[in-house]
Structures are given as structure tokens and as C-alpha cells.
Write a protein that holds these residues in place. Structure first.
Motif, short mmCIF file in Angstrom:
data_model
loop_
_atom_site.label_atom_id
_atom_site.label_comp_id
_atom_site.label_asym_id
_atom_site.label_seq_id
_atom_site.Cartn_x
_atom_site.Cartn_y
_atom_site.Cartn_z
N TYR A 87 0.84 -1.19 0.00
CA TYR A 87 0.00 0.00 0.00
C TYR A 87 0.87 1.24 0.00
O TYR A 87 1.97 1.26 0.58
CB TYR A 87 -0.92 0.01 1.23
N GLN A 88 0.37 2.27 -0.66
CA GLN A 88 1.05 3.56 -0.74
C GLN A 88 0.17 4.60 -0.04
O GLN A 88 -1.04 4.65 -0.29
CB GLN A 88 1.25 3.93 -2.21
N GLN A 89 0.77 5.41 0.81
CA GLN A 89 0.00 6.40 1.54
C GLN A 89 0.65 7.79 1.44
O GLN A 89 1.80 7.96 1.81
CB GLN A 89 -0.12 6.02 3.02
N PHE A 90 -0.14 8.74 0.95
CA PHE A 90 0.31 10.13 0.92
C PHE A 90 -0.20 10.85 2.17
O PHE A 90 -1.21 10.45 2.76
CB PHE A 90 -0.20 10.82 -0.35
N PRO A 91 0.49 11.91 2.58
CA PRO A 91 0.10 12.62 3.81
C PRO A 91 -1.36 13.03 3.78
O PRO A 91 -1.86 13.57 2.79
CB PRO A 91 1.04 13.83 3.82
N GLY A 92 -2.05 12.77 4.89
CA GLY A 92 -3.45 13.16 5.03
C GLY A 92 -4.43 12.26 4.31
O GLY A 92 -5.63 12.55 4.29
N LYS A 93 -3.94 11.18 3.72
CA LYS A 93 -4.80 10.26 2.97
C LYS A 93 -4.74 8.87 3.57
O LYS A 93 -3.84 8.54 4.33
CB LYS A 93 -4.36 10.19 1.50
N GLY A 94 -5.72 8.06 3.21
CA GLY A 94 -5.67 6.67 3.59
C GLY A 94 -4.76 5.89 2.66
O GLY A 94 -4.51 6.31 1.53
N PRO A 95 -4.24 4.75 3.12
CA PRO A 95 -3.41 3.93 2.24
C PRO A 95 -4.21 3.45 1.04
O PRO A 95 -5.43 3.21 1.14
CB PRO A 95 -3.03 2.74 3.14
N ALA A 96 -3.54 3.29 -0.07
CA ALA A 96 -4.17 2.81 -1.30
C ALA A 96 -3.38 1.63 -1.85
O ALA A 96 -2.14 1.66 -1.84
CB ALA A 96 -4.25 3.93 -2.33
N LEU A 97 -4.10 0.62 -2.31
CA LEU A 97 -3.45 -0.57 -2.86
C LEU A 97 -2.60 -0.21 -4.07
O LEU A 97 -3.07 0.43 -5.01
CB LEU A 97 -4.50 -1.60 -3.25
#
Lengths: 114, 112
Positions: free
Chosen positions: A36-46
């Protein structure tokens, strides 16, 4: 009990370089390994996922390498870009009656310098 | 993310007060999960649900309870908030098996 161990905690790479993040697991019943990749302020994304019947999976600049005997898998980001700067999590789960529960690694903060 | 929303996005509360976080989905997925994210610990499972009124504990469930009265809503309650529960809370949904998760945008909870 930490069943998925991720390293390094943080990683700095120059633009165009290769980023490599490693994970090791303990439970041999795991049969699904996503990143998973997560950008600041966001939820993780597959980002990408692999099952243990293959040793490698590639999607664009992202590749998962899987070593079943060593119980390790890794994420390789080729030609790393500043836009890849994010936190990356490996995870693992097994089917059956596990209800799809994912066990996550501790996360790696990737910084790609221009 | 589309199909899953968390509320509130931010909350500051006092020690000892009860707090409820809401997760709402429009995907009709059977499985829903609550995780907390803390530096150095990654994402840790608090509770999960495998159907309406069917819930179970995760690895860090002490001090938390959940309820799911409808497919689309999964509530997380901190019965008496403590400073150690200051964290970012994520809800996730899944079709189950090995299909992976879709995460919400998170709730940043601060207990003072």
C-alpha cells in the motif's frame, strides 16, 4: 506479535534511482501479499499485490519480488520520482476463515529528491 | 476514497470522555475493519466485522468497542478516552478473501 517486519523505516533516494523496501513474514499460511502507498493526510491505497505461486510481479515501475523459502518479499520502484515520495506498507493475509484480515508492516517513509 | 467515508475527520476530546467514530460505505462490502496508525507501529487492527452484528477483536482492542447494525455503517467507540488512544484511525472495507482493502481518509483523534 509482529508477524510482518518491514525495513528500512525511512529511505532517501535520488530522482531516477531504485527504491527497495523489504518485508519478512513468519506465518507460512499467508497467501496474499499486497503493498500500500499512503500520501500525507490520505488513507493507504493498494499499489500492487502478489500471491506465492509467482516469484515476481511487475506493474509499470513497481515490482514485487517474492522468495517463499526465505519468507521475504520486497518492493522495487524503478526510476523513482519525487511524486513517489510517500509511506509504503507491506501486508499479508491468508484466506479461509481469516475474514480477509491484513497484517501490516511498520511502514517505510520514502523521500525522492529531485 | 469513493465509496467509504469517515467522520469526523478531526476530533479533540478530553480524557475520560466517550468518543464514537463513524465509517460509512456505499459498496455493500461484507467486511469492515478499524485500524489505528501510529509511528513505528504501522497499521494495527482494532476490531473487524464480517457481517451485520458480527464483529470480533483485533490485536489492539482493549478500550474499544464496535457496532454494526447495518451493512453500510461500522462504528468505533472509545468508552473512556485515554491519551494513549491519540492516533489516526482508519476504516477499511473489503469483499473478503484476498481482495485487499479500500481505506477511508482517516480520523485524527487527539485526547488531551
Amino acid at each position: 506479535q509482529q508477524q510482518v517486519k518491514q525495513s528500512p523505516q525511512s529511505l532517501i533516494v535520488q530522482k531516477g534511482g531504485i527504491s527497495i523496501i523489504n518485508c519478512a513474514y513468519e506465518n507460512t499460511a499467508f497467501d496474499y501479499f499486497p503493498w500500500y502507498q499512503q500520501f500525507p493526510g490520505k488513507g493507504p491505497a493498494l499499489l500492487i499485490a502478489i500471491r506465492p505461486d509467482v516469484s515476481e510481479k511487475k506493474e509499470g515501475r513497481f515490482t514485487i519480488s517474492f522468495n517463499k523459502s526465505a519468507k521475504q518479499f520486497s518492493l522495487h520502484i524503478m526510476d523513482s520520482q519525487p511524486g513517489d515520495s510517500a509511506t509504503y506498507f507491506c501486508a499479508a493475509s491468508f484466506g479461509g476463515t481469516s475474514y480477509g484480515k491484513l497484517t501490516f508492516g511498520q511502514g517505510t517513509i520514502l523521500t525522492v529528491h529531485p | 476514497d469513493a465509496g467509504i467515508t469517515q467522520s469526523p475527520r478531526h476530533k479533540v476530546t478530553e480524557t475520560g470522555t466517550p468518543v464514537t467514530l463513524r465509517c460509512h460505505q456505499t459498496e455493500n462490502h461484507r467486511y469492515m475493519y478499524w485500524y489505528r496508525q501510529d509511528p513505528g507501529h504501522g497499521l494495527r487492527l482494532i476490531h473487524y466485522s464480517y457481517g451485520v452484528k458480527d464483529t470480533d477483536k483485533g490485536e489492539v482492542s482493549d478500550g474499544y468497542s464496535v457496532s454494526r447494525s447495518k451493512t453500510e455503517d461500522f462504528l468505533l467507540t472509545l468508552e473512556s478516552a485515554t491519551s494513549s488512544q491519540t492516533s489516526v484511525y482508519f476504516c477499511a472495507i473489503s469483499r473478503g478473501g484476498n481482495y485487499g482493502y479500500t481505506f477511508g481518509s482517516g480520523t485524527r483523534l487527539t485526547v488531551v
